[in-house]
Structures are given as C-alpha cells and as structure tokens.
Design a protein around this motif. Structure first.
Motif, mmCIF file in Angstrom:
data_model
loop_
_atom_site.group_PDB
_atom_site.id
_atom_site.type_symbol
_atom_site.label_atom_id
_atom_site.label_comp_id
_atom_site.label_asym_id
_atom_site.label_seq_id
_atom_site.Cartn_x
_atom_site.Cartn_y
_atom_site.Cartn_z
ATOM 1 N N LEU A 281 -0.823 -0.999 -3.149
ATOM 2 C CA LEU A 281 -1.386 0.373 -3.842
ATOM 3 C C LEU A 281 -2.390 0.036 -4.905
ATOM 4 O O LEU A 281 -2.044 -0.822 -5.786
ATOM 5 C CB LEU A 281 -0.080 0.792 -4.461
ATOM 6 N N THR A 282 -3.695 0.328 -4.822
ATOM 7 C CA THR A 282 -4.552 0.182 -5.699
ATOM 8 C C THR A 282 -4.907 1.250 -6.721
ATOM 9 O O THR A 282 -5.174 1.118 -7.730
ATOM 10 C CB THR A 282 -6.085 0.055 -5.001
ATOM 11 N N ASP A 283 -4.536 2.529 -6.298
ATOM 12 C CA ASP A 283 -4.825 3.719 -7.159
ATOM 13 C C ASP A 283 -3.836 4.836 -6.744
ATOM 14 O O ASP A 283 -3.629 5.106 -5.543
ATOM 15 C CB ASP A 283 -6.121 4.267 -7.186
ATOM 16 N N PRO A 284 -2.659 5.227 -7.489
ATOM 17 C CA PRO A 284 -1.614 6.343 -7.117
ATOM 18 C C PRO A 284 -2.460 7.496 -6.950
ATOM 19 O O PRO A 284 -1.956 8.352 -6.338
ATOM 20 C CB PRO A 284 -0.806 6.130 -8.479
ATOM 21 N N GLY A 285 -3.515 7.870 -7.548
ATOM 22 C CA GLY A 285 -4.041 9.251 -7.429
ATOM 23 C C GLY A 285 -3.507 10.107 -8.579
ATOM 24 O O GLY A 285 -2.679 9.584 -9.359
ATOM 25 N N ARG B 200 9.325 5.058 -2.263
ATOM 26 C CA ARG B 200 10.888 4.936 -2.243
ATOM 27 C C ARG B 200 11.275 5.126 -0.752
ATOM 28 O O ARG B 200 12.145 4.304 -0.188
ATOM 29 C CB ARG B 200 11.414 6.381 -2.907
ATOM 30 N N ARG B 201 10.763 5.674 0.036
ATOM 31 C CA ARG B 201 10.854 5.828 1.558
ATOM 32 C C ARG B 201 10.543 4.416 2.385
ATOM 33 O O ARG B 201 11.472 4.108 3.012
ATOM 34 C CB ARG B 201 10.333 7.037 2.265
ATOM 35 N N LEU B 202 9.455 3.996 1.626
ATOM 36 C CA LEU B 202 9.168 2.463 2.188
ATOM 37 C C LEU B 202 9.952 1.581 1.881
ATOM 38 O O LEU B 202 10.148 0.595 2.751
ATOM 39 C CB LEU B 202 7.841 2.286 2.173
ATOM 40 N N THR B 203 10.394 1.525 0.640
ATOM 41 C CA THR B 203 10.842 0.410 -0.046
ATOM 42 C C THR B 203 12.457 0.391 -0.157
ATOM 43 O O THR B 203 13.207 -0.591 -0.048
ATOM 44 C CB THR B 203 10.306 -0.039 -1.147
ATOM 45 N N GLY B 204 13.226 1.687 -0.155
ATOM 46 C CA GLY B 204 14.416 1.821 -0.366
ATOM 47 C C GLY B 204 14.856 1.678 -1.895
ATOM 48 O O GLY B 204 15.962 1.933 -2.189
ATOM 49 N N ILE C 218 3.313 -3.363 -2.721
ATOM 50 C CA ILE C 218 4.531 -2.376 -2.112
ATOM 51 C C ILE C 218 5.329 -3.178 -0.858
ATOM 52 O O ILE C 218 6.663 -3.036 -1.263
ATOM 53 C CB ILE C 218 3.854 -1.063 -1.689
ATOM 54 N N LEU C 219 4.653 -3.462 -0.061
ATOM 55 C CA LEU C 219 5.286 -4.552 0.945
ATOM 56 C C LEU C 219 4.890 -5.719 1.050
ATOM 57 O O LEU C 219 3.580 -5.900 1.028
ATOM 58 C CB LEU C 219 5.543 -3.769 2.336
ATOM 59 N N ASN C 220 5.690 -6.958 1.261
ATOM 60 C CA ASN C 220 5.280 -8.292 1.426
ATOM 61 C C ASN C 220 5.648 -8.594 2.870
ATOM 62 O O ASN C 220 6.779 -8.392 3.445
ATOM 63 C CB ASN C 220 6.127 -9.079 0.656
ATOM 64 N N SER C 221 4.632 -9.182 3.562
ATOM 65 C CA SER C 221 4.876 -9.840 4.713
ATOM 66 C C SER C 221 5.373 -9.199 5.725
ATOM 67 O O SER C 221 6.499 -9.290 6.363
ATOM 68 C CB SER C 221 5.922 -11.044 4.570
#
Length: 88
Positions: free
Chosen positions: A19-23, A34-38, A55-58
């Motif tokens: 994530l480079t900029d949340p806007g 939250r939905r992506l990572t839990g 946000i997500l690794n590997s």
C-alpha cells in the motif's frame, strides 16, 4: 566438506502487495485490508495510515492482482512487488 547451494526455479514467484498511499477514504481502505488480512478494523486502520506498508507477503500473482484491485477500488494506491530475495 563443501557446501553447495541450489537455486530452484518455479513457475509461481511469490509477490508482495504494498500500500503506497491510502488516499482520502482511509476507513474504506482499512475495511479492504481487514478483509484481505483478517486483522481487526483498528489494526487495519493503523496499517493503512502507516503507508507505505506491506499488506500481504509472499502471495501468488493472482491473489496479489486481486488484492491490488480491491485496494484501488477503495481509493488507495497499491502495487505488486515481486519477491527477489533468495531464501526468504
């Protein structure tokens, strides 16, 4: 005794979602995180405000593309980075 290292070549190179900029819509982006990572909504919001953040690794390329698309739909700027380190 000599130590030998082998490089394994596979079709699916792991990717990171950054994530480079949340806007302007940080809460919407936090809900996507939250939905992506839990993670909890509070931790997701903290992660969103600490951009640039991984946000997500590997993850496989298809999952990374879907995650970046969801983050961009929420108003954030995100990118996919291919993991280039050996042994990680």
């Amino acid at each position: 005794m000599a130590v030998e290292y082998f490089v394994l070549v596979c079709d699916d190179v792991p990717h990171d979602v950054v994530l480079t900029d949340p806007g302007a819509r940080v809460i919407d982006v936090a809900q996507v995180i939250r939905r992506l990572t839990g993670l909890s909504l509070w931790r997701s919001k903290v992660l969103a405000t600490q951009a640039p953040a991984v946000i997500l690794n590997s993850v496989p390329e298809e999952a990374a593309v879907a995650a970046v698309s969801a983050l961009r739909d929420a108003g954030a700027e995100a990118e996919i980075r291919e993991r280039s380190e050996w042994g990680s």
